[in-house]
Structures are given as C-alpha cells and as structure tokens.
Design a protein around this motif. Structure first.
Motif, short mmCIF file in Angstrom:
data_model
loop_
_atom_site.label_atom_id
_atom_site.label_comp_id
_atom_site.label_asym_id
_atom_site.label_seq_id
_atom_site.Cartn_x
_atom_site.Cartn_y
_atom_site.Cartn_z
N LEU A 165 -34.94 1.61 17.21
CA LEU A 165 -33.76 1.76 18.08
C LEU A 165 -33.37 3.23 18.20
N VAL A 166 -33.31 3.92 17.07
CA VAL A 166 -32.91 5.33 17.07
C VAL A 166 -33.91 6.16 17.88
N ARG A 167 -35.18 5.88 17.74
CA ARG A 167 -36.22 6.64 18.45
C ARG A 167 -36.08 6.50 19.95
N ARG A 168 -35.70 5.30 20.42
CA ARG A 168 -35.51 5.09 21.86
C ARG A 168 -34.34 5.92 22.39
N ILE A 169 -33.35 6.16 21.56
CA ILE A 169 -32.16 6.91 22.01
C ILE A 169 -32.34 8.41 21.82
N VAL A 170 -32.78 8.80 20.64
CA VAL A 170 -32.86 10.23 20.29
C VAL A 170 -34.12 10.88 20.85
N ARG A 171 -35.22 10.13 20.89
CA ARG A 171 -36.53 10.54 21.43
C ARG A 171 -37.32 11.43 20.48
N ALA A 216 -38.74 13.64 14.62
CA ALA A 216 -38.16 14.21 13.39
C ALA A 216 -36.67 13.91 13.30
N GLN A 217 -35.97 14.07 14.41
CA GLN A 217 -34.54 13.77 14.40
C GLN A 217 -34.30 12.27 14.23
N SER A 218 -35.19 11.46 14.79
CA SER A 218 -35.06 10.00 14.64
C SER A 218 -35.19 9.61 13.17
N GLU A 219 -36.11 10.26 12.45
CA GLU A 219 -36.25 9.99 11.02
C GLU A 219 -34.98 10.39 10.28
N GLU A 220 -34.43 11.55 10.63
CA GLU A 220 -33.19 11.99 9.98
C GLU A 220 -32.06 11.00 10.22
N VAL A 221 -31.91 10.57 11.47
CA VAL A 221 -30.83 9.64 11.79
C VAL A 221 -31.05 8.31 11.06
N ARG A 247 -24.70 3.75 16.96
CA ARG A 247 -23.63 4.76 16.95
C ARG A 247 -24.12 6.11 16.44
N ARG A 248 -24.87 6.05 15.34
CA ARG A 248 -25.39 7.30 14.77
C ARG A 248 -26.32 8.01 15.74
N ALA A 249 -27.17 7.26 16.41
CA ALA A 249 -28.12 7.86 17.36
C ALA A 249 -27.38 8.49 18.53
N VAL A 250 -26.40 7.78 19.06
CA VAL A 250 -25.62 8.32 20.18
C VAL A 250 -24.85 9.57 19.74
N ASP A 251 -24.29 9.54 18.52
CA ASP A 251 -23.60 10.73 17.99
C ASP A 251 -24.55 11.92 17.93
N ARG A 252 -25.79 11.68 17.50
CA ARG A 252 -26.76 12.78 17.40
C ARG A 252 -27.07 13.35 18.78
N VAL A 253 -27.25 12.48 19.77
CA VAL A 253 -27.54 12.94 21.13
C VAL A 253 -26.35 13.74 21.66
#
Length: 198
Positions: free
Chosen positions: A50-56, A59-64, A96-102
């Motif tokens: 899910l995070v990967r689809r939002i953040v793309r 590396a950031q997806s792993e962090e999130v 929520r976390r992924a959207v916050d990161r974006v």
C-alpha cells in the motif's frame, strides 16, 4: 479397539489456524514481543504494498513501512474491534503515514522552489521603478541642455527620432562628416555629464 486407536492416531493433526491480526494486536498491546513478530510477518507485506503505491520510491516506502510497524507496537492498545477489522485499522495507519510522507516531500519541494525564486528574482517595485525612470529622464534632459544647439539637434534627430547619420545629414543639409563630428562631440559631453565611465 486397538484398530480404532490406531486409526485415530493416523488422522493427521489439524494445523493450527494462522493467528488473527486482532488477537495479535491485543497481545502486542500487553507488550508481547513474540506476538509482535507474528503481527509483523502478517501485515508488513500488505503495508509495504500500500505504501509503495502511494509513495512510489522504494527506499522511502521501506522507511514508512518501518514507521507504521513501530507505530503499531506503540499504539496497539488503541485498536477497537467494534470500529472495524484489525487489518483495516493497520492499513488505515499505513495509508495516513504514506500520505504524510508524500505531503512532507511536496512541502519541502515547494519550500525549495520558493527559496530559489526569491534568490533568483528580485521583487519588482513599481513605484521605485517609476521614480528611477523619471530621475534618469531629468538627468538626460539636463545634460542635453549643456550641448550646443547644433549638437543637440543632431543628437535628438539621431537618437530620439531614430534617423541614420545620412538621414540627419540630408535633413539638415550638412555634410555627413560634420554630422558625425557633432554627434561624436555631443555624445562625449552627454557621457561626461551623465557620469558614465569610459
């Protein structure tokens, strides 16, 4: 009877059902590290997806994903089964976390863009520009008044009316060489009056 016991012994044992996310969350809320390992194994894959689809960015997806898992460890007690399934709750946290990161990344980009624009472009001050232009015009008029009538006439025709030297010569009925000399001398006086460096 022995036959019956033997048949019962041969019946394969039913494997235990995989742990439920809700049960694991309740155990994690009590500080059970083993339950957290089970929860991690159960939800980290879907959370990362899910995070990967939002953040793309991988590396950031792993962090999130790691941030979400840490948040699950800290906030497992907040899960309320009556409000929805455990997996829905987990995925909502991940979303929520992924959207916050974006948003955070976009805000940082926007700040950098604004800073760059401030550095590269000076704000236009219309009043200062008008005042400066008027002062320059006044100074040019004053310097034109220091020229002889013949010099001023030649300069005005050549530079304010856009005539060529030959056209000025023909209009005034004066030899071209004389016009060139008047213009050269007039421009030298103008330059000195305006304080333009040579």
């Amino acid at each position: 009877m022995a036959e019956r016991v033997r048949r019962i012994a041969e019946v394969p044992a039913v494997p235990p059902s995989p742990p439920d996310a809700a049960d694991l969350l309740h155990q994690v809320a009590r500080g059970d590290e083993q339950a957290f390992e089970g929860l991690y194994d159960l939800v980290s894959g879907p959370v990362y997806g899910l995070v990967r689809r939002i953040v793309r960015d991988p590396a950031q997806s792993e962090e999130v994903t790691q941030e979400v898992m840490l948040e699950l460890w800290r906030t497992a007690a907040r899960y309320v089964p009556e409000r929805g399934s455990a997996m829905t709750w987990v995925m909502t946290l991940a979303h929520r976390r992924a959207v916050d990161r974006v948003r955070s990344a976009q805000a940082a980009t926007d700040r950098e863009d604004r800073a760059h624009r401030r550095e590269t472009t000076r704000e236009f001050d219309e009043v200062a520009e008008v005042v400066s232009t008027r002062l320059e015009h006044e100074q040019v008029r004053r310097c034109l008044s220091t020229l002889t009538n013949l010099q001023r006439e030649s300069v005005e025709l050549a530079y304010y009316r856009g005539l060529t030297y030959r056209e000025v010569s023909e209009l005034l009925g004066t030899p071209l060489g004389t016009i060139k000399t008047r213009l050269r001398d007039g421009l030298i006086r103008m330059r000195d009056c305006l304080g333009v460096a040579r």
